[in-house]
Scaffold this active site. Sequence first.
Site, PDB file in Angstrom:
ATOM      1  N   LYS A 183    -105.876 -52.221 -22.939  1.00 35.92           N
ATOM      2  CA  LYS A 183    -105.295 -52.784 -24.153  1.00 35.92           C
ATOM      3  C   LYS A 183    -104.143 -53.725 -23.821  1.00 35.92           C
ATOM      4  O   LYS A 183    -103.404 -53.506 -22.858  1.00 35.92           O
ATOM      5  CB  LYS A 183    -104.805 -51.659 -25.065  1.00 35.92           C
ATOM      6  CG  LYS A 183    -105.920 -50.752 -25.552  1.00 35.92           C
ATOM      7  CD  LYS A 183    -106.979 -51.521 -26.307  1.00 35.92           C
ATOM      8  CE  LYS A 183    -108.131 -50.638 -26.748  1.00 35.92           C
ATOM      9  NZ  LYS A 183    -109.203 -51.432 -27.374  1.00 35.92           N
ATOM     10  N   ALA A 213    -106.970 -57.309 -27.229  1.00 44.19           N
ATOM     11  CA  ALA A 213    -105.783 -57.421 -28.095  1.00 44.19           C
ATOM     12  C   ALA A 213    -106.012 -56.802 -29.474  1.00 44.19           C
ATOM     13  O   ALA A 213    -105.088 -56.754 -30.289  1.00 44.19           O
ATOM     14  CB  ALA A 213    -105.388 -58.887 -28.245  1.00 44.19           C
ATOM     15  N   HIS A 321    -119.747 -53.210 -29.137  1.00 46.52           N
ATOM     16  CA  HIS A 321    -118.606 -52.300 -29.214  1.00 46.52           C
ATOM     17  C   HIS A 321    -119.124 -50.863 -29.395  1.00 46.52           C
ATOM     18  O   HIS A 321    -120.192 -50.657 -29.967  1.00 46.52           O
ATOM     19  CB  HIS A 321    -117.750 -52.700 -30.423  1.00 46.52           C
ATOM     20  CG  HIS A 321    -116.893 -51.617 -30.970  1.00 46.52           C
ATOM     21  ND1 HIS A 321    -117.330 -50.756 -31.952  1.00 46.52           N
ATOM     22  CD2 HIS A 321    -115.634 -51.239 -30.673  1.00 46.52           C
ATOM     23  CE1 HIS A 321    -116.361 -49.902 -32.232  1.00 46.52           C
ATOM     24  NE2 HIS A 321    -115.319 -50.177 -31.481  1.00 46.52           N
TER      25      HIS A 321
END
Length: 389
Positions: A183, A213, A321
């Site tokens: 991250k 991000a 994802h």
Amino acid sequence: MRITEIREIAVPLHGDISNAVVNFSAHRVSLVAVVSDVIRDGAPIVGIGFNSIGRHAQSGILADRMIPRVLSADEQDLLDGHTGLLDPAAVARCALRDEKPGGHGDRAGAAAAIELACWDLLAKYADEPAHATIARAFGAAPATGGVPVYAAGGYYRGENELSALGDEIRGYLGDGYRAVKIKIGGQPLADDLRRIDAAIEVTGAADRVAVDANARFDQTGALAYARALAPYGLRWYEEPVDPLDYQATATVIAEYPGPVATGENLFSRQDAVNLLRYSGIRSDRDILQMDAGLSYGLTEYQSMITEMEAAGFHRTSAMPHGGHLINLHIVVGLGLGGCEAYPGVFAPFGGYSPGCVVRDGIITPADDPGFGLEAKPGLAELITELAKG
Ligand code: MG
């Protein structure tokens, strides 16, 4: 084949972790069971699905709108006319009856959980892994030899940030992963760069480290990071700006020579089309991360792949994802570019079952029927409870 019942429970995610925007400690996931009238070994065949990870459970939408619509439908309207089996696309259409176009929010995940459970049901009926059912349904060449996988983690943990990050990544490498994602955007740029340096030192190469991000930045902030990140040659720079701000995405892409990844928060074919049209996204390097579990299910997701290919992208540019078994089977079945994994994070949904093998950055699914969710410790017990009713 007939649906006799659809059940849902909202399951809490384990852990208390944060990215730059979201803390996941209060997140729950809708686990859905579609019960059929087909009896095998003395019990009905039950399809299991869920609405991926990172959004909340949709118990209300399912209970108030979608489940009653499907259960009250004419049986024939839910079937494939050739096979007499459930047609997941028809079930999703029924679940979405009387809904206006646009506004692809939580209902996209709710519909997906039902639609994906239908795919699990079909695969169990055929007594085969879901990737085989998916490949056959869409005429795809399945990647049964395995697909690339990377370990997503690198969350902000507070104390001993750099040494904890190094230990975490060493653990992933020891487990067979070669690439990781961490991250960024949750602390000042200089501190994030130290995290990136630490990750590169452990993996041994910048192209084994992606950064995410989570749409934290405005255009100015995203550009500042783009300029600072560019010299590294990272694996990719993910979701620099709001996922629906295609112009800002285009501005960042124009400034950033390396790969950019985005799309996990686009929940429809139309949103994906707009990304392809207006964001400047590049077919020779960028990564599209739309997720069937967040976007009406596999039928809609396949239509996004079709749009990508029409826009000149190869399907290996798609890396959904959500590091879990459902997306592993979709990636293998459709021959996509790879998937992520959340080892030890987002339990009981994140990660894979013990029969899935990760070696040298490649994951091979186990042979369990369907998505194999029953083979995953933690999830198996919940499914047993849900299937009993
Ligand atoms: Mg992300």
